[in-house]
Motif scaffolding. Sequence first.
Motif, PDB file in Angstrom:
ATOM      1  N   VAL A 170       4.218  -3.515   1.169  1.00 60.76           N
ATOM      2  CA  VAL A 170       3.357  -3.675  -0.016  1.00 60.76           C
ATOM      3  C   VAL A 170       3.509  -5.083  -0.581  1.00 60.76           C
ATOM      4  O   VAL A 170       2.518  -5.728  -0.948  1.00 60.76           O
ATOM      5  CB  VAL A 170       3.676  -2.601  -1.083  1.00 60.76           C
ATOM      6  CG1 VAL A 170       2.962  -2.910  -2.391  1.00 60.76           C
ATOM      7  CG2 VAL A 170       3.270  -1.223  -0.589  1.00 60.76           C
ATOM      8  N   GLU A 171       4.731  -5.596  -0.645  1.00 58.39           N
ATOM      9  CA  GLU A 171       4.939  -6.945  -1.169  1.00 58.39           C
ATOM     10  C   GLU A 171       4.361  -8.009  -0.255  1.00 58.39           C
ATOM     11  O   GLU A 171       3.899  -9.045  -0.715  1.00 58.39           O
ATOM     12  CB  GLU A 171       6.431  -7.189  -1.408  1.00 58.39           C
ATOM     13  CG  GLU A 171       6.955  -6.400  -2.595  1.00 58.39           C
ATOM     14  CD  GLU A 171       8.454  -6.535  -2.812  1.00 58.39           C
ATOM     15  OE1 GLU A 171       9.140  -7.187  -1.979  1.00 58.39           O
ATOM     16  OE2 GLU A 171       8.939  -5.984  -3.816  1.00 58.39           O
ATOM     17  N   GLU A 172       4.361  -7.763   1.060  1.00 55.14           N
ATOM     18  CA  GLU A 172       3.792  -8.723   2.011  1.00 55.14           C
ATOM     19  C   GLU A 172       2.273  -8.582   2.148  1.00 55.14           C
ATOM     20  O   GLU A 172       1.649  -9.374   2.848  1.00 55.14           O
ATOM     21  CB  GLU A 172       4.434  -8.543   3.392  1.00 55.14           C
ATOM     22  CG  GLU A 172       5.879  -8.955   3.451  1.00 55.14           C
ATOM     23  CD  GLU A 172       6.505  -8.689   4.811  1.00 55.14           C
ATOM     24  OE1 GLU A 172       5.837  -8.086   5.695  1.00 55.14           O
ATOM     25  OE2 GLU A 172       7.662  -9.080   4.994  1.00 55.14           O
ATOM     26  N   LYS A 173       1.685  -7.563   1.529  1.00 50.21           N
ATOM     27  CA  LYS A 173       0.251  -7.271   1.650  1.00 50.21           C
ATOM     28  C   LYS A 173      -0.136  -7.127   3.119  1.00 50.21           C
ATOM     29  O   LYS A 173      -1.125  -7.698   3.575  1.00 50.21           O
ATOM     30  CB  LYS A 173      -0.596  -8.365   1.006  1.00 50.21           C
ATOM     31  CG  LYS A 173      -0.379  -8.567  -0.451  1.00 50.21           C
ATOM     32  CD  LYS A 173      -1.247  -9.689  -0.952  1.00 50.21           C
ATOM     33  CE  LYS A 173      -0.843 -10.098  -2.338  1.00 50.21           C
ATOM     34  NZ  LYS A 173      -1.535 -11.292  -2.776  1.00 50.21           N
ATOM     35  N   ASN A 174       0.628  -6.340   3.858  1.00 48.66           N
ATOM     36  CA  ASN A 174       0.391  -6.198   5.283  1.00 48.66           C
ATOM     37  C   ASN A 174       0.654  -4.743   5.699  1.00 48.66           C
ATOM     38  O   ASN A 174       1.731  -4.419   6.187  1.00 48.66           O
ATOM     39  CB  ASN A 174       1.288  -7.160   6.062  1.00 48.66           C
ATOM     40  CG  ASN A 174       0.840  -7.308   7.487  1.00 48.66           C
ATOM     41  OD1 ASN A 174      -0.262  -6.937   7.855  1.00 48.66           O
ATOM     42  ND2 ASN A 174       1.718  -7.856   8.315  1.00 48.66           N
TER      43      ASN A 174
ATOM     44  N   TYR B 129      -6.843  -9.280  -5.152  1.00 48.46           N
ATOM     45  CA  TYR B 129      -5.807  -8.280  -4.879  1.00 48.46           C
ATOM     46  C   TYR B 129      -4.779  -8.359  -6.000  1.00 48.46           C
ATOM     47  O   TYR B 129      -4.185  -9.407  -6.227  1.00 48.46           O
ATOM     48  CB  TYR B 129      -5.151  -8.588  -3.529  1.00 48.46           C
ATOM     49  CG  TYR B 129      -4.084  -7.613  -3.094  1.00 48.46           C
ATOM     50  CD1 TYR B 129      -4.384  -6.616  -2.187  1.00 48.46           C
ATOM     51  CD2 TYR B 129      -2.779  -7.707  -3.557  1.00 48.46           C
ATOM     52  CE1 TYR B 129      -3.409  -5.721  -1.748  1.00 48.46           C
ATOM     53  CE2 TYR B 129      -1.804  -6.817  -3.126  1.00 48.46           C
ATOM     54  CZ  TYR B 129      -2.122  -5.835  -2.226  1.00 48.46           C
ATOM     55  OH  TYR B 129      -1.166  -4.964  -1.803  1.00 48.46           O
ATOM     56  N   THR B 130      -4.583  -7.252  -6.714  1.00 44.37           N
ATOM     57  CA  THR B 130      -3.584  -7.186  -7.778  1.00 44.37           C
ATOM     58  C   THR B 130      -2.659  -6.018  -7.514  1.00 44.37           C
ATOM     59  O   THR B 130      -3.120  -4.904  -7.266  1.00 44.37           O
ATOM     60  CB  THR B 130      -4.244  -6.955  -9.155  1.00 44.37           C
ATOM     61  OG1 THR B 130      -5.548  -7.482  -9.178  1.00 44.37           O
ATOM     62  CG2 THR B 130      -3.456  -7.609 -10.249  1.00 44.37           C
ATOM     63  N   SER B 131      -1.359  -6.258  -7.583  1.00 45.81           N
ATOM     64  CA  SER B 131      -0.374  -5.219  -7.340  1.00 45.81           C
ATOM     65  C   SER B 131       0.591  -5.171  -8.516  1.00 45.81           C
ATOM     66  O   SER B 131       1.139  -6.189  -8.913  1.00 45.81           O
ATOM     67  CB  SER B 131       0.387  -5.508  -6.047  1.00 45.81           C
ATOM     68  OG  SER B 131       1.421  -4.580  -5.873  1.00 45.81           O
TER      69      SER B 131
ATOM     70  N   GLY C 195       8.303   4.228 -10.465  1.00 49.48           N
ATOM     71  CA  GLY C 195       8.354   3.974  -9.027  1.00 49.48           C
ATOM     72  C   GLY C 195       6.976   3.941  -8.408  1.00 49.48           C
ATOM     73  O   GLY C 195       6.037   4.560  -8.888  1.00 49.48           O
ATOM     74  N   GLY C 196       6.850   3.198  -7.339  1.00 48.50           N
ATOM     75  CA  GLY C 196       5.577   3.071  -6.658  1.00 48.50           C
ATOM     76  C   GLY C 196       4.786   1.887  -7.165  1.00 48.50           C
ATOM     77  O   GLY C 196       5.270   1.087  -7.981  1.00 48.50           O
ATOM     78  N   TRP C 197       3.559   1.771  -6.679  1.00 48.98           N
ATOM     79  CA  TRP C 197       2.715   0.638  -7.014  1.00 48.98           C
ATOM     80  C   TRP C 197       1.301   1.097  -7.335  1.00 48.98           C
ATOM     81  O   TRP C 197       0.851   2.129  -6.876  1.00 48.98           O
ATOM     82  CB  TRP C 197       2.626  -0.337  -5.836  1.00 48.98           C
ATOM     83  CG  TRP C 197       3.923  -0.962  -5.501  1.00 48.98           C
ATOM     84  CD1 TRP C 197       4.390  -2.168  -5.909  1.00 48.98           C
ATOM     85  CD2 TRP C 197       4.947  -0.414  -4.673  1.00 48.98           C
ATOM     86  NE1 TRP C 197       5.629  -2.391  -5.402  1.00 48.98           N
ATOM     87  CE2 TRP C 197       6.000  -1.327  -4.635  1.00 48.98           C
ATOM     88  CE3 TRP C 197       5.086   0.776  -3.974  1.00 48.98           C
ATOM     89  CZ2 TRP C 197       7.165  -1.108  -3.924  1.00 48.98           C
ATOM     90  CZ3 TRP C 197       6.245   0.998  -3.259  1.00 48.98           C
ATOM     91  CH2 TRP C 197       7.264   0.057  -3.246  1.00 48.98           C
ATOM     92  N   GLU C 198       0.623   0.273  -8.082  1.00 51.91           N
ATOM     93  CA  GLU C 198      -0.806   0.440  -8.368  1.00 51.91           C
ATOM     94  C   GLU C 198      -1.470  -0.839  -7.851  1.00 51.91           C
ATOM     95  O   GLU C 198      -1.227  -1.924  -8.373  1.00 51.91           O
ATOM     96  CB  GLU C 198      -1.037   0.610  -9.866  1.00 51.91           C
ATOM     97  CG  GLU C 198      -2.420   1.040 -10.244  1.00 51.91           C
ATOM     98  CD  GLU C 198      -2.671   2.513  -9.943  1.00 51.91           C
ATOM     99  OE1 GLU C 198      -3.839   2.857  -9.738  1.00 51.91           O
ATOM    100  OE2 GLU C 198      -1.712   3.316  -9.917  1.00 51.91           O
ATOM    101  N   VAL C 199      -2.281  -0.726  -6.806  1.00 50.65           N
ATOM    102  CA  VAL C 199      -2.921  -1.869  -6.185  1.00 50.65           C
ATOM    103  C   VAL C 199      -4.425  -1.769  -6.424  1.00 50.65           C
ATOM    104  O   VAL C 199      -5.030  -0.726  -6.172  1.00 50.65           O
ATOM    105  CB  VAL C 199      -2.633  -1.908  -4.662  1.00 50.65           C
ATOM    106  CG1 VAL C 199      -3.372  -3.061  -4.001  1.00 50.65           C
ATOM    107  CG2 VAL C 199      -1.141  -2.000  -4.407  1.00 50.65           C
ATOM    108  N   VAL C 200      -5.015  -2.855  -6.919  1.00 47.67           N
ATOM    109  CA  VAL C 200      -6.457  -2.901  -7.145  1.00 47.67           C
ATOM    110  C   VAL C 200      -7.035  -4.036  -6.306  1.00 47.67           C
ATOM    111  O   VAL C 200      -6.556  -5.174  -6.363  1.00 47.67           O
ATOM    112  CB  VAL C 200      -6.786  -3.121  -8.635  1.00 47.67           C
ATOM    113  CG1 VAL C 200      -8.293  -3.222  -8.847  1.00 47.67           C
ATOM    114  CG2 VAL C 200      -6.198  -2.002  -9.486  1.00 47.67           C
ATOM    115  N   MET C 201      -8.056  -3.710  -5.519  1.00 52.36           N
ATOM    116  CA  MET C 201      -8.717  -4.696  -4.670  1.00 52.36           C
ATOM    117  C   MET C 201     -10.206  -4.705  -4.990  1.00 52.36           C
ATOM    118  O   MET C 201     -10.861  -3.673  -4.903  1.00 52.36           O
ATOM    119  CB  MET C 201      -8.494  -4.365  -3.190  1.00 52.36           C
ATOM    120  CG  MET C 201      -7.038  -4.392  -2.781  1.00 52.36           C
ATOM    121  SD  MET C 201      -6.702  -3.580  -1.217  1.00 52.36           S
ATOM    122  CE  MET C 201      -6.491  -1.879  -1.765  1.00 52.36           C
ATOM    123  N   ASN C 202     -10.724  -5.860  -5.374  1.00 51.03           N
ATOM    124  CA  ASN C 202     -12.146  -6.026  -5.644  1.00 51.03           C
ATOM    125  C   ASN C 202     -12.733  -6.926  -4.575  1.00 51.03           C
ATOM    126  O   ASN C 202     -12.376  -8.099  -4.478  1.00 51.03           O
ATOM    127  CB  ASN C 202     -12.375  -6.653  -7.026  1.00 51.03           C
ATOM    128  CG  ASN C 202     -12.044  -5.708  -8.145  1.00 51.03           C
ATOM    129  OD1 ASN C 202     -12.459  -4.566  -8.128  1.00 51.03           O
ATOM    130  ND2 ASN C 202     -11.282  -6.169  -9.107  1.00 51.03           N
TER     131      ASN C 202
END
Length: 175
Positions: free
Chosen positions: A32-36, A115-117, A123-130
């Motif tokens: 998730v941190e590497e966006k891969n 891309y916003t994370s 715990g966990g992540w909320e990722v928004v991609m426009n």
Amino acid sequence: MKTLKNLIFIFLAIFAFKVNAQTDKATTTKIVEEKNYTFVATSAMPLNNTDINNILSRMPGNTGGGNINLSGSSYDVRITPDSIIAYLPYYGRAYTAPLNRDDNGFKFTSKDFAYTSKKRKKGGWEVVMNTKDTKDSPRLTLSISENGYGSLIITSNNKQSITYNGYLAENAKKD
């Protein structure tokens, strides 16, 4: 007897969902941190709409509740630092019909996106991609657990929102 069958089905569904986890906490954090990573969809849930539920009730294997099983298929969203590649089916109401029958679903490649994370408190992540360079400019909101499970909501200008549940998988390394 029917209650016993339902309990067994629920138990098996939960067990199957637990077995599907593809990443541990350390791997999930890294990808998730590497966006891969790739979000692999295992089920789709269109908005609760009487028209959709009427159609779904006629489909074989319907479990009710508007949940469509996608296990065994290759529906996913691949996220890399420079692109988003989506290949997902769509079930729901579209406000404009596609000219080409192959344009159903969310099938696109985006090279221009925001891309916003954010790390969640529990715990966990909320990722928004426009996406900015695709038809209808869909917005993808991905909630990721620490164990690699995810819930993806896609909001589009010309279609009702839809939610996909699934898991994260590490992208294959390029040689």
